[in-house]
Design a protein around this motif. Structure first.
Motif, PDB file in Angstrom:
ATOM      1  N   THR A 119       1.213  -1.327   0.004  1.00  0.00           N
ATOM      2  CA  THR A 119       0.118   0.256  -0.394  1.00  0.00           C
ATOM      3  C   THR A 119       0.844   1.533  -0.119  1.00  0.00           C
ATOM      4  OG1 THR A 119      -1.917   0.936   0.972  1.00  0.00           O
ATOM      5  CG2 THR A 119      -0.221   0.275   2.576  1.00  0.00           C
ATOM      6  N   GLN A 120       2.113   1.841   0.326  1.00  0.00           N
ATOM      7  CA  GLN A 120       3.332   2.102   0.199  1.00  0.00           C
ATOM      8  C   GLN A 120       3.664   2.829  -1.187  1.00  0.00           C
ATOM      9  OE1 GLN A 120       2.926   2.031   4.400  1.00  0.00           O
ATOM     10  NE2 GLN A 120       4.435   3.462   3.097  1.00  0.00           N
ATOM     11  N   LEU A 121       3.373   2.397  -1.988  1.00  0.00           N
ATOM     12  CA  LEU A 121       2.607   2.217  -3.338  1.00  0.00           C
ATOM     13  C   LEU A 121       1.855   3.292  -3.524  1.00  0.00           C
ATOM     14  CD1 LEU A 121       5.289  -0.456  -5.032  1.00  0.00           C
ATOM     15  CD2 LEU A 121       5.892   2.370  -5.557  1.00  0.00           C
ATOM     16  N   ASN A 122       0.698   3.239  -3.246  1.00  0.00           N
ATOM     17  CA  ASN A 122      -1.025   4.327  -3.184  1.00  0.00           C
ATOM     18  C   ASN A 122      -0.923   4.096  -4.811  1.00  0.00           C
ATOM     19  OD1 ASN A 122      -2.121   6.717  -2.179  1.00  0.00           O
ATOM     20  ND2 ASN A 122      -0.414   7.564  -3.843  1.00  0.00           N
ATOM     21  N   ILE A 123      -1.191   3.172  -4.902  1.00  0.00           N
ATOM     22  CA  ILE A 123      -2.170   2.377  -5.893  1.00  0.00           C
ATOM     23  C   ILE A 123      -3.646   2.713  -5.738  1.00  0.00           C
ATOM     24  CG2 ILE A 123      -2.837   0.419  -7.462  1.00  0.00           C
ATOM     25  CD1 ILE A 123       0.604   1.210  -7.399  1.00  0.00           C
ATOM     26  N   THR A 124      -3.694   3.811  -6.847  1.00  0.00           N
ATOM     27  CA  THR A 124      -5.057   4.583  -6.700  1.00  0.00           C
ATOM     28  C   THR A 124      -5.613   4.053  -7.969  1.00  0.00           C
ATOM     29  OG1 THR A 124      -4.180   6.953  -7.357  1.00  0.00           O
ATOM     30  CG2 THR A 124      -4.631   5.531  -5.035  1.00  0.00           C
ATOM     31  N   ASN A 125      -5.225   3.372  -9.067  1.00  0.00           N
ATOM     32  CA  ASN A 125      -6.030   3.602 -10.639  1.00  0.00           C
ATOM     33  C   ASN A 125      -5.751   2.869 -11.670  1.00  0.00           C
ATOM     34  OD1 ASN A 125      -3.058   5.001 -12.750  1.00  0.00           O
ATOM     35  ND2 ASN A 125      -3.156   5.945 -10.788  1.00  0.00           N
ATOM     36  N   ILE A 126      -6.323   2.140 -12.379  1.00  0.00           N
ATOM     37  CA  ILE A 126      -6.152   0.920 -13.386  1.00  0.00           C
ATOM     38  C   ILE A 126      -4.723   1.039 -14.004  1.00  0.00           C
ATOM     39  CG2 ILE A 126      -7.109   1.955 -14.972  1.00  0.00           C
ATOM     40  CD1 ILE A 126      -7.205  -1.784 -13.642  1.00  0.00           C
ATOM     41  N   GLU A 127      -4.663   1.973 -14.877  1.00  0.00           N
ATOM     42  CA  GLU A 127      -3.226   2.246 -15.569  1.00  0.00           C
ATOM     43  C   GLU A 127      -1.505   1.886 -14.573  1.00  0.00           C
ATOM     44  OE1 GLU A 127      -2.673   2.576 -18.333  1.00  0.00           O
ATOM     45  OE2 GLU A 127      -4.878   2.594 -18.984  1.00  0.00           O
ATOM     46  N   SER A 128      -1.524   1.773 -13.128  1.00  0.00           N
ATOM     47  CA  SER A 128      -0.662   1.673 -12.311  1.00  0.00           C
ATOM     48  C   SER A 128      -1.266   0.707 -11.683  1.00  0.00           C
ATOM     49  CB  SER A 128      -0.673   2.516 -10.778  1.00  0.00           C
ATOM     50  OG  SER A 128      -0.725   4.085 -11.040  1.00  0.00           O
ATOM     51  N   ILE A 129      -2.425   0.135 -11.555  1.00  0.00           N
ATOM     52  CA  ILE A 129      -2.126  -1.527 -12.007  1.00  0.00           C
ATOM     53  C   ILE A 129      -1.826  -2.551 -13.014  1.00  0.00           C
ATOM     54  CG2 ILE A 129      -4.063  -3.465 -12.119  1.00  0.00           C
ATOM     55  CD1 ILE A 129      -4.421  -2.475  -9.597  1.00  0.00           C
ATOM     56  N   LYS A 130      -2.035  -2.141 -14.651  1.00  0.00           N
ATOM     57  CA  LYS A 130      -1.083  -2.347 -15.464  1.00  0.00           C
ATOM     58  C   LYS A 130       0.399  -2.250 -14.444  1.00  0.00           C
ATOM     59  CE  LYS A 130      -4.735  -1.132 -18.748  1.00  0.00           C
ATOM     60  NZ  LYS A 130      -5.390  -0.387 -19.517  1.00  0.00           N
ATOM     61  N   PHE A 131       0.992  -1.747 -14.916  1.00  0.00           N
ATOM     62  CA  PHE A 131       2.263  -1.952 -14.748  1.00  0.00           C
ATOM     63  C   PHE A 131       2.534  -2.597 -13.817  1.00  0.00           C
ATOM     64  CE2 PHE A 131       6.306   0.340 -12.453  1.00  0.00           C
ATOM     65  CZ  PHE A 131       6.636   0.628 -13.650  1.00  0.00           C
ATOM     66  N   TYR A 132       2.164  -2.508 -12.458  1.00  0.00           N
ATOM     67  CA  TYR A 132       2.301  -3.781 -11.828  1.00  0.00           C
ATOM     68  C   TYR A 132       2.016  -5.443 -11.678  1.00  0.00           C
ATOM     69  CZ  TYR A 132       4.883   0.715  -9.058  1.00  0.00           C
ATOM     70  OH  TYR A 132       5.929   2.086  -9.013  1.00  0.00           O
ATOM     71  N   SER A 133       1.093  -5.313 -12.519  1.00  0.00           N
ATOM     72  CA  SER A 133       0.992  -6.186 -13.622  1.00  0.00           C
ATOM     73  C   SER A 133       2.390  -7.596 -13.651  1.00  0.00           C
ATOM     74  CB  SER A 133      -0.047  -6.947 -14.296  1.00  0.00           C
ATOM     75  OG  SER A 133       0.612  -5.875 -15.704  1.00  0.00           O
ATOM     76  N   PHE A 134       2.543  -6.259 -14.088  1.00  0.00           N
ATOM     77  CA  PHE A 134       4.089  -7.329 -14.648  1.00  0.00           C
ATOM     78  C   PHE A 134       5.027  -8.260 -13.787  1.00  0.00           C
ATOM     79  CE2 PHE A 134       3.410  -4.255 -18.525  1.00  0.00           C
ATOM     80  CZ  PHE A 134       3.446  -5.092 -19.434  1.00  0.00           C
ATOM     81  N   PHE A 135       5.098  -7.629 -12.278  1.00  0.00           N
ATOM     82  CA  PHE A 135       5.596  -7.909 -11.766  1.00  0.00           C
ATOM     83  C   PHE A 135       4.928  -8.507 -10.454  1.00  0.00           C
ATOM     84  CE2 PHE A 135       7.236  -3.340 -13.332  1.00  0.00           C
ATOM     85  CZ  PHE A 135       9.022  -4.217 -13.414  1.00  0.00           C
ATOM     86  N   ALA A 136       3.517  -8.869 -10.472  1.00  0.00           N
ATOM     87  CA  ALA A 136       2.742  -8.758  -9.097  1.00  0.00           C
ATOM     88  C   ALA A 136       1.674  -9.486  -9.463  1.00  0.00           C
ATOM     89  CB  ALA A 136       2.443  -8.162  -7.746  1.00  0.00           C
ATOM     90  N   ASP A 137       1.219 -10.999  -8.470  1.00  0.00           N
ATOM     91  CA  ASP A 137       0.042 -11.220  -8.460  1.00  0.00           C
ATOM     92  C   ASP A 137      -1.328 -10.678  -7.630  1.00  0.00           C
ATOM     93  OD1 ASP A 137      -0.304 -13.193 -10.885  1.00  0.00           O
ATOM     94  OD2 ASP A 137       1.414 -14.243  -9.815  1.00  0.00           O
TER      95      ASP A 137
END
Length: 411
Positions: A119-137
Motif C-alpha cells: 500500500t506504500q506505493l499508493n496504487i489508486t488507478n487501473i493504469e498503475s495496476i497494469k504497470f505493476y501486473s508485470f511484477f505481481a499477482d
C-alpha cells in the motif's frame, strides 16, 4: 451476489505469541517483518532471518500462507541485505514478500519470488495496476480509496483481463481493520523532522499519536489532533466483499496477541457467514464490535470506504486509556500436570482471585483466555492467591512451562 468465492483473511504477526494467536483464530495467511527494512522496526520486536524456517513450518502445518514485509525505501547500502533476505525467503518457502521499492520488486522477479505490491506505493488507478501486473499477482490498494473506486478498479481488471506473472487475473488486497496513518499511505515526515527518525525507513516515533495542546481561542474537542480513529469494517463487510476483493488485511503487527486473536476471530466468523450467505443480525454485529473494543483501539470508524467526510479524529486521550479492559502480569508457569489438566503458577505480582478472567500467553501456546473456576494454595482451597504464593487451578487446554499468566481487569 458475492463476486468472490474465497476471501483470504490476512493477520498481523509481531511476535511468536501473536503468530500462534493468528493460527489458532482462523487466519488464512499471516504477514510479519524482520529486524530491518520493514515499517515496524521500532514499534515491534521483529523476527530474524533465522526465525523464517520455524514460522513457515508452523504455518504450513495448518495450511496458512506466509508473507514477509520488506516495505521500506531502499538505499544503495541496503541492496546486499535485501538480496540476502529475498534469497532466504525463497529458500525457506515464504509465499510472497510485501514490497514497495522497485529494487526489491525487481530482484524478487529475477529469482521467481512472488511479490505483493505494498500500500506504500499508493496504487489508486487501473493504469498503475497494469504497470505493476508485470511484477505481481497481488496489489494492495491505497488506503484512501472509496468502495466505489475499488469496485471500479476490480471491474476494469476483469474487463481488460489484466493478468499477473502467474497468468491469472490480478488480485486486490485492502485493509479491513486497524490503525490508519494520518499521511497518504504512510508517507510521513513528522518523525524525521522532529527526531531524525524516518517513518519511511521503519523508524516512526508516532508523533501523530501524542496528545497536543493548542493555546489559541479555538474549539478543540480532543487532544489527539493528528491521529484518526481506527478502521473498522465489520458492520459493512458484506459491501467490502461485494466489491470483489480477494484479500482482507488486518493492521497491527505492533499490537498484542489478544488483539490479533480478537480481530482475526471476529473477521473470520464474519467472512464465513457472508460467503455462506447467512443472515447477520444487528446483535451479532454488536457482539463483534464489543469484542473488538475490548482490545487496544482509538475508537472506530469506516475510513475512506463509504465516502464520508473525514472528521473522525480520535477523541480518546490518556484518561480514556483507549479500551475498557487491560491485562496485568501475575507470574509464570511452574508446573503443568497433563493428566489432571492442573496448572501451577508462582504469583510474582498483584493477586489472583476466584472467578478472575485470565490470559495464558506463550510462544507456542499463543493466547488462551479462561477464568479461574477453582483455586488452591498449598493444597488448600482459597478465594485468593497473593504475591509469593504457589497456586494451582484447572484449565482445559495444554500449555508450556515458559508461558505467562495475566489477569484481565476493567480500567
Amino acid at each position: 451476489m458475492h463476486k468472490s468465492k474465497k476471501v483470504e483473511l490476512l493477520a498481523p504477526v509481531g511476535s511468536f505469541e501473536a503468530l500462534e494467536a493468528a493460527i489458532n483464530s482462523g487466519a488464512d495467511s499471516i504477514y510479519f517483518g524482520l529486524d530491518q527494512l520493514n515499517l515496524r522496526t521500532r514499534s515491534v520486536n521483529n523476527f530474524y532471518i533465522s526465525d523464517i524456517p520455524f514460522i513457515v513450518k508452523q504455518c504450513k502445518n495448518k495450511n496458512i500462507k506466509t508473507y514477509l514485509t520488506i516495505n521500506t525505501i531502499i538505499y544503495d547500502h541496503d541492496l546486499f541485505l535485501i538480496k540476502k533476505i529475498a534469497n532466504n525467503a525463497k529458500q525457506f518457502g515464504i509465499d510472497a514478500i510485501i514490497a514497495m521499492d522497485q529494487s526489491i520488486i525487481n530482484y524478487a522477479k529475477s529469482i521467481n519470488l512472488k511479490v505483493h505490491i505494498s500500500t506504500q506505493l499508493n496504487i489508486t488507478n487501473i493504469e498503475s495496476i497494469k504497470f505493476y501486473s508485470f511484477f505481481a499477482d497481488t496489489i494492495v490498494l491505497s488506503r484512501e480509496l472509496s468502495l466505489i473506486q475499488i469496485k471500479n478498479i476490480i471491474s476494469n481488471i476483469k474487463k481488460n483481463k489484466i493478468l499477473g506473472p502467474s497468468g491469472k487475473l490480478i488480485k486486490i488486497e485492502i485493509f479491513c481493520h486497524g490503525a490508519l496513518c494520518m499521511a497518504i499511505s504512510g508517507k510521513c515526515y513528522l518523525s524525521l523532522h522532529s527526531y531524525n527518525s524516518s517513518a519511511n525507513r521503519g523508524s516512526c516515533k508516532q508523533n501523530c499519536r501524542k496528545n497536543y495542546g493548542i493555546y489559541l481561542d479555538l474549539d478543540v474537542k480532543n487532544e489527539s489532533l493528528l491521529s484518526s480513529k481506527d478502521l473498522c469494517t465489520i458492520n459493512f463487510l458484506d459491501k467490502i466483499i461485494d466489491s470483489g476483493i480477494s484479500l482482507l488485511k488486518i493492521e497491527g503487527r505492533a499490537r498484542s496477541p489478544e488483539y490479533v486473536a480478537n480481530t482475526t476471530s471476529c473477521y473470520r466468523e464474519a467472512i464465513d457467514l457472508i460467503l455462506k450467505k447467512k443472515p447477520i443480525t444487528e446483535s451479532k454485529i454488536n457482539f463483534w464490535l464489543q469484542k473488538l473494543n475490548n482490545v487496544y483501539n482509538r475508537g472506530f470508524y469506516s475510513g475512506y470506504y463509504l465516502g464520508n467526510k473525514i472528521e473522525k479524529w480520535s477523541t480518546k486521550n490518556k484518561v480514556d486509556l483507549f479500551y475498557p479492559k487491560k491485562k496485568i502480569y501475575l507470574g509464570k508457569v511452574k508446573n503443568f500436570y497433563k493428566k489432571s489438566m492442573i496448572v501451577e503458577f508462582l504469583i510474582e505480582s498483584f493477586n489472583l482471585k476466584l472467578n478472575d478472567s485470565i490470559y495464558i500467553i506463550g510462544i507456542k501456546t499463543g493466547i488462551k483466555k479462561t477464568f479461574v473456576k477453582s483455586l488452591m494454595v498449598n493444597d488448600i482451597k482459597t478465594n485468593i492467591a497473593f504475591k509469593g504464593d504457589l497456586c494451582t487451578f484447572p484449565i482445559n487446554f495444554k500449555i508450556k512451562l515458559s508461558d505467562k499468566l495475566y489477569k484481565i481487569i476493567e480500567k
